[in-house]
Design a protein around this motif. Sequence first.
Motif, PDB file in Angstrom:
ATOM      1  N   GLY A  34       0.808  -1.209   0.000  1.00  0.00           N
ATOM      2  CA  GLY A  34       0.000   0.000   0.000  1.00  0.00           C
ATOM      3  C   GLY A  34       0.839   1.255   0.000  1.00  0.00           C
ATOM      4  N   CYS A  35       0.172   2.378  -0.226  1.00  0.00           N
ATOM      5  CA  CYS A  35       0.836   3.673  -0.263  1.00  0.00           C
ATOM      6  C   CYS A  35      -0.128   4.726   0.285  1.00  0.00           C
ATOM      7  N   GLU A  36       0.356   5.926   0.482  1.00  0.00           N
ATOM      8  CA  GLU A  36      -0.507   6.990   0.973  1.00  0.00           C
ATOM      9  C   GLU A  36      -1.527   7.367  -0.092  1.00  0.00           C
ATOM     10  N   GLU A  37      -2.675   7.857   0.358  1.00  0.00           N
ATOM     11  CA  GLU A  37      -3.799   8.134  -0.533  1.00  0.00           C
ATOM     12  C   GLU A  37      -3.424   9.123  -1.629  1.00  0.00           C
ATOM     13  N   ALA A  38      -2.450   9.979  -1.383  1.00  0.00           N
ATOM     14  CA  ALA A  38      -2.044  10.958  -2.391  1.00  0.00           C
ATOM     15  C   ALA A  38      -1.556  10.306  -3.671  1.00  0.00           C
ATOM     16  N   HIS A  39      -1.095   9.047  -3.587  1.00  0.00           N
ATOM     17  CA  HIS A  39      -0.579   8.338  -4.760  1.00  0.00           C
ATOM     18  C   HIS A  39      -1.631   7.435  -5.398  1.00  0.00           C
ATOM     19  N   ALA A  40      -2.894   7.575  -5.007  1.00  0.00           N
ATOM     20  CA  ALA A  40      -3.924   6.648  -5.468  1.00  0.00           C
ATOM     21  C   ALA A  40      -4.041   6.600  -6.986  1.00  0.00           C
ATOM     22  N   SER A  41      -3.840   7.732  -7.649  1.00  0.00           N
ATOM     23  CA  SER A  41      -3.992   7.752  -9.107  1.00  0.00           C
ATOM     24  C   SER A  41      -2.942   6.911  -9.810  1.00  0.00           C
ATOM     25  N   ASP A  42      -1.842   6.604  -9.129  1.00  0.00           N
ATOM     26  CA  ASP A  42      -0.774   5.786  -9.715  1.00  0.00           C
ATOM     27  C   ASP A  42      -0.809   4.344  -9.214  1.00  0.00           C
ATOM     28  N   PHE A  43      -1.859   3.981  -8.488  1.00  0.00           N
ATOM     29  CA  PHE A  43      -1.961   2.651  -7.889  1.00  0.00           C
ATOM     30  C   PHE A  43      -3.260   2.017  -8.374  1.00  0.00           C
ATOM     31  N   VAL A  44      -3.158   1.060  -9.262  1.00  0.00           N
ATOM     32  CA  VAL A  44      -4.336   0.528  -9.947  1.00  0.00           C
ATOM     33  C   VAL A  44      -5.367  -0.048  -8.975  1.00  0.00           C
ATOM     34  N   TYR A  45      -4.923  -0.533  -7.829  1.00  0.00           N
ATOM     35  CA  TYR A  45      -5.834  -1.169  -6.873  1.00  0.00           C
ATOM     36  C   TYR A  45      -6.714  -0.163  -6.143  1.00  0.00           C
ATOM     37  N   ALA A  46      -6.436   1.118  -6.314  1.00  0.00           N
ATOM     38  CA  ALA A  46      -7.271   2.145  -5.692  1.00  0.00           C
ATOM     39  C   ALA A  46      -8.461   2.511  -6.565  1.00  0.00           C
ATOM     40  N   ASP A  47      -8.522   1.977  -7.795  1.00  0.00           N
ATOM     41  CA  ASP A  47      -9.578   2.388  -8.723  1.00  0.00           C
ATOM     42  C   ASP A  47     -10.973   2.060  -8.205  1.00  0.00           C
ATOM     43  N   GLY A  48     -11.108   0.964  -7.483  1.00  0.00           N
ATOM     44  CA  GLY A  48     -12.425   0.594  -6.982  1.00  0.00           C
ATOM     45  C   GLY A  48     -12.770   1.201  -5.644  1.00  0.00           C
ATOM     46  N   LEU A  49     -11.897   2.037  -5.120  1.00  0.00           N
ATOM     47  CA  LEU A  49     -12.129   2.642  -3.806  1.00  0.00           C
ATOM     48  C   LEU A  49     -12.628   4.071  -3.960  1.00  0.00           C
ATOM     49  N   HIS A  50     -13.425   4.493  -3.011  1.00  0.00           N
ATOM     50  CA  HIS A  50     -13.911   5.873  -3.008  1.00  0.00           C
ATOM     51  C   HIS A  50     -12.906   6.717  -2.234  1.00  0.00           C
ATOM     52  N   THR A  51     -11.798   7.059  -2.902  1.00  0.00           N
ATOM     53  CA  THR A  51     -10.777   7.858  -2.229  1.00  0.00           C
ATOM     54  C   THR A  51     -11.350   9.230  -1.888  1.00  0.00           C
ATOM     55  N   GLY A  52     -10.956   9.710  -0.744  1.00  0.00           N
ATOM     56  CA  GLY A  52     -11.523  10.946  -0.227  1.00  0.00           C
ATOM     57  C   GLY A  52     -12.752  10.707   0.633  1.00  0.00           C
ATOM     58  N   GLY A  53     -13.270   9.465   0.616  1.00  0.00           N
ATOM     59  CA  GLY A  53     -14.448   9.140   1.401  1.00  0.00           C
ATOM     60  C   GLY A  53     -14.098   8.563   2.755  1.00  0.00           C
ATOM     61  N   VAL A  54     -15.033   7.816   3.310  1.00  0.00           N
ATOM     62  CA  VAL A  54     -14.844   7.234   4.634  1.00  0.00           C
ATOM     63  C   VAL A  54     -13.813   6.123   4.563  1.00  0.00           C
ATOM     64  N   ALA A  55     -12.855   6.138   5.474  1.00  0.00           N
ATOM     65  CA  ALA A  55     -11.787   5.137   5.517  1.00  0.00           C
ATOM     66  C   ALA A  55     -11.952   4.243   6.738  1.00  0.00           C
ATOM     67  N   THR A  56     -11.465   3.019   6.634  1.00  0.00           N
ATOM     68  CA  THR A  56     -11.477   2.107   7.788  1.00  0.00           C
ATOM     69  C   THR A  56     -10.444   2.573   8.801  1.00  0.00           C
ATOM     70  N   PRO A  57     -10.836   2.798  10.059  1.00  0.00           N
ATOM     71  CA  PRO A  57      -9.873   3.253  11.068  1.00  0.00           C
ATOM     72  C   PRO A  57      -9.036   2.079  11.576  1.00  0.00           C
ATOM     73  N   ILE A  58      -7.751   2.043  11.242  1.00  0.00           N
ATOM     74  CA  ILE A  58      -6.876   0.965  11.681  1.00  0.00           C
ATOM     75  C   ILE A  58      -5.841   1.516  12.656  1.00  0.00           C
ATOM     76  N   GLY A  59      -5.179   0.605  13.340  1.00  0.00           N
ATOM     77  CA  GLY A  59      -4.114   0.986  14.259  1.00  0.00           C
ATOM     78  C   GLY A  59      -2.928   0.071  14.095  1.00  0.00           C
ATOM     79  N   THR A  60      -1.960   0.197  14.979  1.00  0.00           N
ATOM     80  CA  THR A  60      -0.776  -0.648  14.927  1.00  0.00           C
ATOM     81  C   THR A  60      -0.958  -1.861  15.820  1.00  0.00           C
ATOM     82  N   SER A  61      -1.290  -1.618  17.065  1.00  0.00           N
ATOM     83  CA  SER A  61      -1.471  -2.682  18.049  1.00  0.00           C
ATOM     84  C   SER A  61      -2.436  -2.171  19.106  1.00  0.00           C
ATOM     85  N   CYS A  62      -3.323  -3.039  19.586  1.00  0.00           N
ATOM     86  CA  CYS A  62      -4.266  -2.611  20.624  1.00  0.00           C
ATOM     87  C   CYS A  62      -3.542  -2.053  21.845  1.00  0.00           C
ATOM     88  N   ARG A  63      -2.350  -2.557  22.110  1.00  0.00           N
ATOM     89  CA  ARG A  63      -1.625  -2.135  23.298  1.00  0.00           C
ATOM     90  C   ARG A  63      -1.253  -0.664  23.262  1.00  0.00           C
TER      91      ARG A  63
END
Length: 465
Positions: A403-432
């Motif tokens: 993956g890459c930062e959203e700013a590079h979405a236009s150069d990443f073919v796998y972002a084509d089906g995503l609604h960039t700029g919309g609601v994102a899944t909130p992830i973290g590193t570790s629950c701890r």
Amino acid sequence: MEFNRRRRLFAGSKVRDLRRRLAIPQASMAKQLGVSVSYLSQIENEERPLTPPVLIALTRQFPEQWGEIGQDHSIADLARAIEAGTDASIGGDALDEAAVQRGVEKHPALTRRLVALHDAWRRSQAQLRVLDDRVESGAPRGGSLPWEAVRDWFQAEGNYVDAVDRAAEALATILDQPRAIEHRLREKHGIVIEDARDDDHRLTRFDAESSRLAVSGVLPPDSRSFLLAQRLAVLEFGDEIRGVSEQSGLGSTAARELLSLGLANYAAGALLMPYARFREAAREVRHDIDRLRQRFGASFEQACHRLSTLQRPGAQGIPFFFCRVDMAGNITKRHSATRLEFARFGGACPLWIVHEAVAIPDRILSQLAETPDGARYVLMAKGLVKPSASYARPPRRYAVALGCEEAHASDFVYADGLHTGGVATPIGTSCRICPRTDCDQRAFPPAASELRIDPDVRLPVPYTF
């Protein structure tokens, strides 16, 4: 200093040189900076000055390549102050960028103090991640485990090793025919290549005395090619690998030996996917991994990993993160050229789509995700299965993510089906160490948090903090 009223800063040639050095199309850089193509063109032609928002965007998007302009330290001060004042991972309302700019102009000592406190907070978070790693890994006090030290070494090097990469690229210009690696092993080095016995579960076995290399007959062609390239790398680039290993600063013999093996694997990937050709092809197909692996005869995982190494100074590719996760959720490979931090010893966020991909082999999943610091990423994940040679040995099942930062979405073919700029899944590193207070997937509370338990209220998790 008041940026807009007292001085207009023209540095278009520096912006143009940066863009050309990184081989970034004007449209792509304009999108990353949040300006139009015509506006960026006017900046490059010295028709418009660099305004504070553009300077901040340059500092954020190209932190390593974009240096201070002249002796004007206030530009860097402004960028650091805005980063501190708008850090989404800190509770409370973020400061307005204009307010931060006024603070830099009118109260420089106060804003420098703000930046210093923010730097101290970030260091404390980094130390907390280290402690979290120690708890999860069971590493001995006072030192890292050998494989942990090697992974940290590659991370510190940006997952790019110049001496080895360039040596492999030079050799690849000679080996441009099918089966050229196998032919060079036979003709130049006198290696006898043979199939291993059916009951030998080792992938390869090399006998230096007889110069015989036994290769497992159950390997797919891309894995066989990689292992032959790895053996050739040991023979051809031994001096470069030894030099890097000896100068690595790793304390233990085991760590240096593991690093040498890792460098040989790195060289094999660079030999099969030479830097300049691979980087150009990746941009051409918008980092479509299936097209890349077919063009270069590599596996899906090998192509993903190679994309994460394209950080040659002056010729960088898109900054990617890459990881491999097994069925138990352990991260067995990891690298990040982005701001994203991985949980290094398991316990990763269950909301990452890579965990779902493990259970669904041979299907590519994509995700728009946001970390607690407000950074947004587009990523793909694919579950993979490596078959074994026997019913008695279960196949290896795992998933890889890139993956890459959203700013590079236009150069990443796998972002084509995503609604960039919309609601994102909130992830973290570790629950701890994750600060999110409203996560229904939390396995346990953050370390050192004060728990609040209300017996009359039932929540997805039995506490608040």
